[in-house]
Design a protein around this motif. Structure first.
Motif, PDB file in Angstrom:
ATOM      1  N   GLU B 126      19.711  -6.916 114.023  1.00 49.50           N
ATOM      2  CA  GLU B 126      19.402  -8.573 113.924  1.00 49.50           C
ATOM      3  C   GLU B 126      18.038  -8.071 115.658  1.00 49.50           C
ATOM      4  O   GLU B 126      17.602 -10.049 115.645  1.00 49.50           O
ATOM      5  N   LYS B 295      22.443 -13.677 112.118  1.00 44.07           N
ATOM      6  CA  LYS B 295      23.344 -13.855 112.284  1.00 44.07           C
ATOM      7  C   LYS B 295      24.059 -13.435 110.994  1.00 44.07           C
ATOM      8  O   LYS B 295      24.600 -12.894 110.567  1.00 44.07           O
ATOM      9  N   ARG B 298      23.006  -9.791 110.007  1.00 41.08           N
ATOM     10  CA  ARG B 298      24.780  -8.617 110.549  1.00 41.08           C
ATOM     11  C   ARG B 298      25.425  -8.598 109.569  1.00 41.08           C
ATOM     12  O   ARG B 298      26.615  -8.108 109.299  1.00 41.08           O
ATOM     13  N   ALA B 559       9.591 -10.797 127.785  1.00 42.20           N
ATOM     14  CA  ALA B 559      10.142 -12.042 127.376  1.00 42.20           C
ATOM     15  C   ALA B 559      10.081 -11.094 125.469  1.00 42.20           C
ATOM     16  O   ALA B 559      11.064 -11.801 125.359  1.00 42.20           O
ATOM     17  N   HIS B 561      12.413  -9.124 125.466  1.00 42.51           N
ATOM     18  CA  HIS B 561      13.782  -9.164 125.748  1.00 42.51           C
ATOM     19  C   HIS B 561      14.717  -9.843 125.362  1.00 42.51           C
ATOM     20  O   HIS B 561      15.866 -10.058 124.997  1.00 42.51           O
ATOM     21  N   VAL B 562      13.638 -11.296 125.913  1.00 33.85           N
ATOM     22  CA  VAL B 562      14.691 -12.175 125.727  1.00 33.85           C
ATOM     23  C   VAL B 562      14.916 -12.219 124.427  1.00 33.85           C
ATOM     24  O   VAL B 562      15.615 -13.318 123.853  1.00 33.85           O
ATOM     25  N   ARG B 563      13.293 -12.624 123.832  1.00 34.63           N
ATOM     26  CA  ARG B 563      13.746 -13.189 122.412  1.00 34.63           C
ATOM     27  C   ARG B 563      14.714 -12.291 121.825  1.00 34.63           C
ATOM     28  O   ARG B 563      14.937 -12.584 120.740  1.00 34.63           O
ATOM     29  N   CYS B 564      14.696 -11.073 121.831  1.00 39.01           N
ATOM     30  CA  CYS B 564      15.453 -10.050 120.961  1.00 39.01           C
ATOM     31  C   CYS B 564      17.099 -10.867 121.185  1.00 39.01           C
ATOM     32  O   CYS B 564      17.799 -10.889 120.472  1.00 39.01           O
ATOM     33  N   GLU B 565      17.192 -10.932 122.927  1.00 46.84           N
ATOM     34  CA  GLU B 565      19.309 -10.733 122.607  1.00 46.84           C
ATOM     35  C   GLU B 565      19.229 -11.992 122.545  1.00 46.84           C
ATOM     36  O   GLU B 565      19.804 -12.305 121.920  1.00 46.84           O
ATOM     37  N   THR B 566      18.647 -13.454 122.254  1.00 44.10           N
ATOM     38  CA  THR B 566      18.195 -15.025 122.405  1.00 44.10           C
ATOM     39  C   THR B 566      17.418 -15.247 120.626  1.00 44.10           C
ATOM     40  O   THR B 566      18.728 -16.314 120.134  1.00 44.10           O
ATOM     41  N   GLY B 567      16.954 -15.030 120.031  1.00 48.31           N
ATOM     42  CA  GLY B 567      16.088 -15.557 119.045  1.00 48.31           C
ATOM     43  C   GLY B 567      15.342 -16.652 119.375  1.00 48.31           C
ATOM     44  O   GLY B 567      15.399 -17.153 118.037  1.00 48.31           O
ATOM     45  N   ILE B 568      15.388 -16.639 120.607  1.00 47.40           N
ATOM     46  CA  ILE B 568      14.895 -18.248 121.087  1.00 47.40           C
ATOM     47  C   ILE B 568      13.259 -17.938 120.366  1.00 47.40           C
ATOM     48  O   ILE B 568      12.721 -16.511 121.254  1.00 47.40           O
ATOM     49  N   GLY B 569      12.080 -18.448 119.219  1.00 51.51           N
ATOM     50  CA  GLY B 569      11.149 -18.041 119.453  1.00 51.51           C
ATOM     51  C   GLY B 569      11.382 -17.188 118.375  1.00 51.51           C
ATOM     52  O   GLY B 569       9.579 -16.714 117.864  1.00 51.51           O
ATOM     53  N   SER B 575      16.287 -22.146 116.151  1.00 46.00           N
ATOM     54  CA  SER B 575      16.315 -23.054 117.350  1.00 46.00           C
ATOM     55  C   SER B 575      14.664 -23.565 117.684  1.00 46.00           C
ATOM     56  O   SER B 575      13.453 -23.168 116.987  1.00 46.00           O
ATOM     57  N   HIS B 576      15.296 -24.113 119.259  1.00 41.02           N
ATOM     58  CA  HIS B 576      13.786 -25.006 119.068  1.00 41.02           C
ATOM     59  C   HIS B 576      13.257 -24.795 120.941  1.00 41.02           C
ATOM     60  O   HIS B 576      14.445 -24.224 121.867  1.00 41.02           O
TER      61      HIS B 576
END
Lengths: 102, 576
Positions: B126, B295, B298, B559, B561-569, B575-576
């Motif tokens: 993921e 998802k 995975r 930045a 790491h945040v994208r990697c963990e949450t998928g935001i972006g 996501s939006h």
């Protein structure tokens, strides 16, 4: 992503919880599969006769065969455990983080 | 002798997707009479895949369509496609042959191939879906210098693809000679041309659906074979093992680990290459961009692990059942393997099989299902090669067009039309190159190539990828040093090993009165040295790097790491 939204997400308790619990979970499972596999390989390298023990007196089937099949099954089960936890708890946390951001 | 030929099988089996080695395929192959049912069934498969390609071509417009099938493949479909990449002719024919020849050792290999998947799931599936777009190089160089790290990742991708492809083409030519009775060069040209058509016109959509079709055919065929074989023993594995032990020249020894894995260093090194090499194969990693989100990425690993595990259990049954069932068919053996009464001589069971042990699964198909089923299984084996070669070529073409052209040469300023055109030209050139190399390597020993591909994947692709995802302090210089050191040490150590130094370059020594080929070093697989070296150089060079750019790259980790963990972006994420 903008730096301020990165900072906003990082400050969220849910985000910190997600990162911490997922990291611990993923590395624990990784360690588990490494132990299972290299345990198997090292058994073969050092004491191969162990796996050649019959499952029951007089049987031809050796314990190496159910053990081998179990390792295959355990790889599948471990990925299943990860998917179950990730689709449930981790995805719920991720959704909460995204909603908070809006 | 037996031990040497087993070593050949072992080296070839270093890759799940590689084609066979072993006595039959690494040496000259006797051409068989043309197998018409197999040819007809293969033609049906080709027609079906060409229709898939036609359908896929009409929905392939954008670069996203071409590289990732538009990102619309489901987790289940992707799981099948991934397992298709893995359930190759090598697994199918090579592992059944290995189990037939040495029993339990074949299971050790199957397990090595399988355990890489959980690692992919836990550490990179993921993550790369969230960070990348079309190729794993997108992830490796996410916060680093596009020019340097992307070039390096593209080069090591191409090295992996090139060695893999040569081994595939040579194996394909020899296997098809055996199965269909076609000339070697005709087989290589057929595979090359069909693969070019799939990839150029249908891109990832065609490549994926061809792979899915083949995976379903192979799983069904193998399930039937295992079922039919087990029914001969009233579904009692114990009865099957008992009879196999009675018939096999090595007796009870086939029920325990044998000579394949002996010294711990080589055992661990092979284990590392199998486990982490899988996680660095460009054509496998590329499949994670075909699903819509993390998802589904995975889920695809979960399904793939299930299908592959099931398949290896089938192979184990097929290999053991073949020991008993093939011995009942003297017509499968060479005349000199038979006793006066027409029965198969015990010590000739392995050596005397016509076409070598790579033909075990094919012969068993004939024994349990007759001519028609034999034709079906032969056609599936051919289809397997085609599907795998197509996936490899697409991964190679993407490294050229997306990584080298669009992001390094054009520095991100190319337009999509040009990028797609370049990737089609790259596919065409790679196809021609694969045909040319396949023909020129016909009589070469290619067994080492797949081992090398896996070693480079583990020691250059995987190390840089996983560190860039997880380690904040990594810098461009560190990534470059680690990747280059991993790539070079894997190649150099392979050249010095027995497979190249001895078997290819012809260095020999006298051991116990026999002349045997030897390596300059005793290590058969470089992973145990090359992987730690690569990690060490990433670590030390990154720590010593205090350039202004290094500071920025460390800051950019947040930045990423945040994208990697949450998928935001993430690409194509909801996501939006």
């Amino acid at each position: 992503m903008q730096q301020d939204s990165v900072d906003a997400i990082k400050a969220q308790p849910q985000y910190q919880k997600l990162v911490r619990s997922r990291r611990r979970f993923a590395w624990t499972l990784t360690a588990l599969i490494l132990i299972i596999y290299f345990g198997f390989i090292l058994t073969i390298a050092f004491v191969p006769t162990v796996l050649g023990t019959p499952v029951a007196p007089g049987a031809v089937t050796t314990i190496g065969i159910p053990i081998g099949v179990l390792i295959i099954v355990s790889a599948f089960v471990l990925t299943g455990v990860f998917v179950f936890r990730a689709n449930g708890r981790f995805d719920a946390l991720t959704r909460a983080i995204q909603e908070d951001l809006e | 002798m037996i031990r040497l030929s087993r070593l050949g099988i072992l080296l070839a089996l270093l890759t799940p997707v590689a084609l066979l080695a072993g006595p039959a395929v690494s040496g000259a192959v006797d051409r068989q009479a043309i197998n018409w049912p197999a040819v007809y069934m293969f033609l049906v498969f080709v027609l079906a895949t060409l229709s898939i390609t036609y359908w896929a071509a009409r929905r392939t417009y954008s670069a996203k369509d071409f590289y990732t099938a538009g990102g619309g493949i489901t987790g289940f479909q992707n799981g099948l496609a991934i397992s298709g990449d893995f359930m190759s002719a090598a697994s199918f024919l090579g592992i059944t042959g290995l189990i037939f020849a040495s029993g339990y050792d074949g299971l050790i290999y199957s397990i090595g191939f399988l355990v890489g998947w959980p690692v992919i799931m836990f550490l990179i599936a993921e993550q790369i879906r969230n960070l990348g777009k079309f190729t794993f190089a997108d992830v490796s160089c996410y916060r680093f210098s596009q020019t340097q790290i992307r070039t390096m990742a593209a080069v090591s991708s191409l090295v992996v693809v090139a060695f893999y492809l040569i081994a595939q083409m040579v194996g394909a030519g020899k296997l098809i000679q055996l199965l269909f009775g076609l000339e070697y060069w005709m087989a290589v040209v057929t595979v090359g041309l069909l693969m070019m058509i799939y990839v150029i016109f249908g891109g990832m959509t065609a490549t994926t659906w061809v792979q899915i079709t083949k995976a379903v055919l192979l799983l069904s065929g193998a399930s039937f074979m295992a079922y039919a074989a087990l029914s001969a023993f009233d579904f009692s594995p114990e009865a099957m093992f008992r009879q196999a032990v009675e018939i096999h020249p090595e007796g009870l020894a086939i029920m325990a680990p044998g000579s394949l894995v002996t010294d711990p260093i080589n055992a661990i090194s092979l284990g590392l290459a199998l486990m982490f090499g899988t996680a660095g194969l460009p054509h496998i990693l590329m499949r994670f961009f075909t699903v819509p989100d993390a998802k589904e990425a995975r889920k695809s690993v979960f399904y793939a692990t299930g299908f592959i595990g099931y398949f290896y259990i089938l192979m184990f049954i097929i290999g053991f059942a073949a020991i008993v069932l093939l011995a009942q068919h003297p017509e499968f053996f060479r005349p000199e393997a038979l006793a006066a009464d027409g029965a198969v001589l015990k010590d000739q069971l392995i050596k005397g099989l016509n076409g070598g042990t790579n033909m075990v699964a094919i012969r068993l198909a004939e024994a349990v299902g007759g001519d028609l089923f034999l034709g079906f299984i032969s056609a599936v084996a051919f289809a397997t090669i085609l599907a795998v070669v197509a996936g490899l070529t697409l991964a190679g073409a993407s490294a050229i067009s997306h990584d080298l052209y669009a992001n390094v040469i054009a520095r991100g300023r190319s337009n999509e039309g040009t990028e797609i055109r370049i990737s089609k030209i790259a596919t065409f050139c790679l196809g021609l190159l694969a045909i040319a190399l396949g023909i020129s390597f016909e009589s070469q020993n290619v067994a080492f190539m797949v081992g090398l591909a896996f070693a480079v994947a583990a020691s250059a692709n995987f190390t840089v990828l996983v560190t860039s995802i997880f380690w904040r302090k990594m810098t461009t210089r560190g990534a470059l040093a680690g990747g280059v050191v991993g790539l070079i040490s894997a190649v150099v150590l392979t050249v010095l090993s027995k497979a190249v130094w001895g078997d290819v370059l012809g260095h020999t020594a006298m051991v116990g009165g026999n002349e045997v080929s030897v390596g300059l070093i005793g290590l058969n697989n470089p992973a145990i040295i090359a992987m730690p070296l690569s990690f060490f150089f990433i670590w030390i060079v990154s720590l010593l790097d205090n350039s202004p750019r290094a500071q920025q790259e460390r800051l950019a980790f947040e930045a990423q790491h945040v994208r990697c963990e949450t998928g935001i972006g993430a690409e194509g994420a909801a996501s939006h």
